[in-house]
Design a protein around this motif. Structure first.
Motif, PDB file in Angstrom:
ATOM      1  N   VAL A 188       0.881  -1.050  -0.081  1.00 19.52           N
ATOM      2  CA  VAL A 188       0.046   0.175  -0.395  1.00 19.52           C
ATOM      3  C   VAL A 188       0.711   1.347   0.271  1.00 19.52           C
ATOM      4  CG1 VAL A 188      -1.502   0.911   1.593  1.00 19.52           C
ATOM      5  CG2 VAL A 188      -1.786  -0.754   1.128  1.00 19.52           C
ATOM      6  N   ASP A 189       1.997   0.898   0.554  1.00 15.02           N
ATOM      7  CA  ASP A 189       2.884   3.072   0.664  1.00 15.02           C
ATOM      8  C   ASP A 189       3.903   2.741  -0.989  1.00 15.02           C
ATOM      9  OD1 ASP A 189       3.000   3.041   3.929  1.00 15.02           O
ATOM     10  OD2 ASP A 189       3.599   0.528   4.015  1.00 15.02           O
ATOM     11  N   GLY A 190       3.223   4.167  -0.839  1.00 14.93           N
ATOM     12  CA  GLY A 190       3.864   4.713  -2.273  1.00 14.93           C
ATOM     13  C   GLY A 190       3.551   4.521  -2.804  1.00 14.93           C
ATOM     14  N   ASN A 191       2.199   2.991  -3.238  1.00 17.90           N
ATOM     15  CA  ASN A 191       1.197   2.995  -4.267  1.00 17.90           C
ATOM     16  C   ASN A 191       2.066   2.376  -5.013  1.00 17.90           C
ATOM     17  OD1 ASN A 191      -0.517   4.791  -3.988  1.00 17.90           O
ATOM     18  ND2 ASN A 191       0.263   6.100  -5.422  1.00 17.90           N
ATOM     19  N   LEU A 192       3.077   0.797  -3.918  1.00 19.10           N
ATOM     20  CA  LEU A 192       3.890  -0.122  -4.305  1.00 19.10           C
ATOM     21  C   LEU A 192       2.863  -1.132  -5.487  1.00 19.10           C
ATOM     22  CD1 LEU A 192       6.984  -0.991  -5.010  1.00 19.10           C
ATOM     23  CD2 LEU A 192       6.326  -2.467  -2.564  1.00 19.10           C
ATOM     24  N   LEU A 193       2.360  -1.278  -4.515  1.00 20.66           N
ATOM     25  CA  LEU A 193       1.113  -2.333  -5.069  1.00 20.66           C
ATOM     26  C   LEU A 193      -0.222  -2.166  -5.608  1.00 20.66           C
ATOM     27  CD1 LEU A 193       2.231  -5.438  -2.982  1.00 20.66           C
ATOM     28  CD2 LEU A 193       3.649  -4.829  -5.487  1.00 20.66           C
ATOM     29  N   THR A 194      -0.793  -1.919  -6.822  1.00 18.91           N
ATOM     30  CA  THR A 194      -2.273  -2.068  -7.235  1.00 18.91           C
ATOM     31  C   THR A 194      -2.965  -3.429  -7.684  1.00 18.91           C
ATOM     32  OG1 THR A 194      -0.930   0.217  -8.449  1.00 18.91           O
ATOM     33  CG2 THR A 194      -3.643  -0.744  -8.658  1.00 18.91           C
ATOM     34  N   ALA A 195      -3.881  -2.563  -6.813  1.00 20.61           N
ATOM     35  CA  ALA A 195      -4.377  -4.242  -6.830  1.00 20.61           C
ATOM     36  C   ALA A 195      -6.073  -4.285  -7.437  1.00 20.61           C
ATOM     37  CB  ALA A 195      -4.727  -5.051  -5.567  1.00 20.61           C
ATOM     38  N   VAL A 196      -6.329  -5.399  -8.452  1.00 18.30           N
ATOM     39  CA  VAL A 196      -7.944  -5.671  -8.402  1.00 18.30           C
ATOM     40  C   VAL A 196      -8.181  -6.715  -7.636  1.00 18.30           C
ATOM     41  CG1 VAL A 196      -7.809  -4.577 -10.735  1.00 18.30           C
ATOM     42  CG2 VAL A 196      -7.094  -7.448 -10.825  1.00 18.30           C
ATOM     43  N   PRO A 197      -9.266  -7.301  -8.467  1.00 18.24           N
ATOM     44  CA  PRO A 197      -9.959  -8.628  -7.188  1.00 18.24           C
ATOM     45  C   PRO A 197      -9.341  -9.665  -8.436  1.00 18.24           C
ATOM     46  CG  PRO A 197     -11.513  -6.613  -8.123  1.00 18.24           C
ATOM     47  CD  PRO A 197     -10.700  -6.610  -8.718  1.00 18.24           C
ATOM     48  N   ALA A 198      -8.591 -10.546  -8.104  1.00 18.87           N
ATOM     49  CA  ALA A 198      -8.116 -12.279  -7.458  1.00 18.87           C
ATOM     50  C   ALA A 198      -9.485 -12.843  -8.879  1.00 18.87           C
ATOM     51  CB  ALA A 198      -7.734 -12.791  -7.046  1.00 18.87           C
ATOM     52  N   SER A 243       9.551   2.657  -8.873  1.00 18.14           N
ATOM     53  CA  SER A 243      10.842   3.696  -8.021  1.00 18.14           C
ATOM     54  C   SER A 243      10.437   3.647  -7.039  1.00 18.14           C
ATOM     55  CB  SER A 243       9.548   5.439  -8.288  1.00 18.14           C
ATOM     56  OG  SER A 243       8.260   5.442  -8.102  1.00 18.14           O
ATOM     57  N   MET A 244       9.369   3.284  -5.891  1.00 19.41           N
ATOM     58  CA  MET A 244       9.816   2.922  -4.592  1.00 19.41           C
ATOM     59  C   MET A 244      11.274   2.165  -4.594  1.00 19.41           C
ATOM     60  SD  MET A 244       8.892   4.015  -1.757  1.00 19.41           S
ATOM     61  CE  MET A 244       7.208   4.765  -1.305  1.00 19.41           C
ATOM     62  N   LEU A 245      11.201   1.289  -4.848  1.00  9.33           N
ATOM     63  CA  LEU A 245      12.374   0.198  -4.621  1.00  9.33           C
ATOM     64  C   LEU A 245      12.946   0.468  -5.205  1.00  9.33           C
ATOM     65  CD1 LEU A 245      10.786  -3.157  -5.558  1.00  9.33           C
ATOM     66  CD2 LEU A 245       9.994  -1.894  -3.327  1.00  9.33           C
ATOM     67  N   ASN A 246      13.256   1.094  -6.310  1.00  9.64           N
ATOM     68  CA  ASN A 246      14.893   1.994  -6.315  1.00  9.64           C
ATOM     69  C   ASN A 246      15.375   2.852  -5.726  1.00  9.64           C
ATOM     70  OD1 ASN A 246      15.248   0.212  -8.353  1.00  9.64           O
ATOM     71  ND2 ASN A 246      13.686   1.807 -10.280  1.00  9.64           N
ATOM     72  N   LEU A 247      14.150   3.677  -4.336  1.00  6.75           N
ATOM     73  CA  LEU A 247      14.790   4.901  -4.355  1.00  6.75           C
ATOM     74  C   LEU A 247      15.386   4.291  -2.437  1.00  6.75           C
ATOM     75  CD1 LEU A 247      13.547   7.937  -3.847  1.00  6.75           C
ATOM     76  CD2 LEU A 247      11.991   6.855  -2.552  1.00  6.75           C
ATOM     77  N   ILE A 248      14.537   3.409  -2.127  1.00  5.90           N
ATOM     78  CA  ILE A 248      14.828   2.285  -0.914  1.00  5.90           C
ATOM     79  C   ILE A 248      16.390   1.948  -1.349  1.00  5.90           C
ATOM     80  CG2 ILE A 248      15.008   0.670   0.796  1.00  5.90           C
ATOM     81  CD1 ILE A 248      11.757   1.282   0.305  1.00  5.90           C
ATOM     82  N   ALA A 249      16.646   0.713  -1.937  1.00  2.00           N
ATOM     83  CA  ALA A 249      18.027   0.667  -2.269  1.00  2.00           C
ATOM     84  C   ALA A 249      18.367   1.251  -3.211  1.00  2.00           C
ATOM     85  CB  ALA A 249      17.613  -0.810  -3.531  1.00  2.00           C
ATOM     86  N   ASN A 250      18.403   2.558  -3.447  1.00  4.30           N
ATOM     87  CA  ASN A 250      19.960   4.096  -3.688  1.00  4.30           C
ATOM     88  C   ASN A 250      19.991   4.658  -2.317  1.00  4.30           C
ATOM     89  OD1 ASN A 250      19.645   3.297  -6.494  1.00  4.30           O
ATOM     90  ND2 ASN A 250      18.096   4.270  -6.957  1.00  4.30           N
ATOM     91  N   ASP A 251      19.223   3.985  -1.164  1.00  2.83           N
ATOM     92  CA  ASP A 251      19.938   4.106   0.456  1.00  2.83           C
ATOM     93  C   ASP A 251      20.579   2.684   0.758  1.00  2.83           C
ATOM     94  OD1 ASP A 251      20.091   6.437   2.387  1.00  2.83           O
ATOM     95  OD2 ASP A 251      18.458   5.453   3.368  1.00  2.83           O
TER      96      ASP A 251
END
Ligand SMILES: Nc1ncnc2c1ncn2[C@@H]1O[C@H](COP(=O)(O)OP(=O)(O)O)[C@@H](O)[C@H]1O
Ligand SMILES: CC(=O)N[C@@H](CCC(=O)OP(=O)(O)O)C(=O)O
Length: 268
Positions: free
Chosen positions: A102-112, A130-138
């Protein structure tokens, strides 16, 4: 950056040795691959629901999820499990950032399941890397719990194997499922025979024969989905074997490697 996605199953999580987290931190420090952890926590969710007097119900390995169940899922996964993993990595000398989908819109879902029978169970429609790159770059290791939301803010429970494969697909990363079994096996005369490699055809046969069942179904389906997209390598390995993950990273034969139908002769 070259990533590897490591999915830690709730089945094995409590029994993973500290050396497992050390291996992950060491891997990051070598700089060849940046690890991303996606974790589950099915047994903890079931235990908490049980304590609340709510019976867990699964359809093909997916938990039927009401709004009441979602409260428990969110608490168990994004709270307890996520932060424990962050702490274990810190203890191994690493820096980790725990987030949910949910954080930073990392995963957007539709009903399974559009028929609604599964309730608020989602499948991943988009991964915002982008959120993952941000964390990894830190220089930090992202630790992801498998929750997601849609554009209205409705939250969804995502099977952790499906979340892990979606993340691996978005990054073109290799994918390792850490579980509580030595690999996919068939029991013959009371003995477990592990398949070192299985292709898509074999897997469909084994599902039909009910040799593969329960939580293994979303795992193999996620593995095949990943291979059919952008993911170069997927294996299921034993979390109880301290050297298994390292062997996977070294390209050694360990656990069960999943392959597409065209990639190998059939095991069955
Ligand atoms: N053919 C099979 N080989 C190994 N495990 C299987 C097989 N079929 C079903 N399983 C079940 O799948 C489980 C692993 O999936 P799951 O419970 O979802 O674990 P995790 O929490 O690690 O994702 C095993 O503990 C086992 O009970
Ligand atoms: C939709 C669905 O089934 N979600 C899972 C999420 C946790 C999970 O997948 O945990 P494991 O990896 O330990 O199985 C659940 O509610 O149990």
């Amino acid at each position: 950056m070259k990533y590897v996605v490591i999915k830690c199953g709730g089945s094995v999580f409590e029994r993973l040795p500290q050396s497992f987290y050390q291996t992950i931190v060491d891997l990051k420090n070598t700089g060849n691959y940046h690890p991303i952890i996606v974790h589950g926590g099915g047994p903890l969710i079931s235990q908490l629901l049980d304590q609340a007097g709510v019976k867990s119900q699964f359809v093909n390995g997916l938990r039927v999820t009401t709004d009441e169940v979602l409260d428990v899922v969110e608490m168990a996964l994004s709270g307890s499990m996520n932060k424990k993993i962050v702490r274990f990595l810190a203890k191994a000398g690493g820096k980790a950032v725990g987030i949910s989908g949910v954080d930073g819109n990392l995963l957007t879902a539709v009903p399974a399941d559009p028929s609604g029978k599964l309730g608020f169970v989602g499948k991943v429609a988009n991964v915002q890397t982008s959120m993952l790159n941000l964390i990894a770059n830190d220089d930090a290791i992202p630790v992801i719990s498998p929750l997601a939301m849609d554009e209205t803010g409705q939250r969804y429970n995502i099977n952790a194997d499906m979340a892990a494969s979606a993340v691996a697909e978005a990054l073109g990363a290799k994918l390792c499922f850490i579980s509580d079994i030595p690999g996919i096996y068939e029991e013959i005369d009371g003995e477990k025979k592990v398949f070192h490699q299985l292709n898509e055809y074999d897997i469909n046969q084994l599902i039909k024969e009910e040799v593969i069942f329960g939580g293994m179904i979303p795992k193999v389906e996620s593995a095949l989905s990943a291979l059919n997209k952008n993911v170069p390598e997927v294996s299921i390995v034993n979390g109880m074997d301290p050297s298994a993950f390292l062997s996977f990273m070294q390209g050694k034969e360990v656990g069960t490697r999943i392959l597409l139908e065209k990639e190998m002769p059939y095991a069955k």
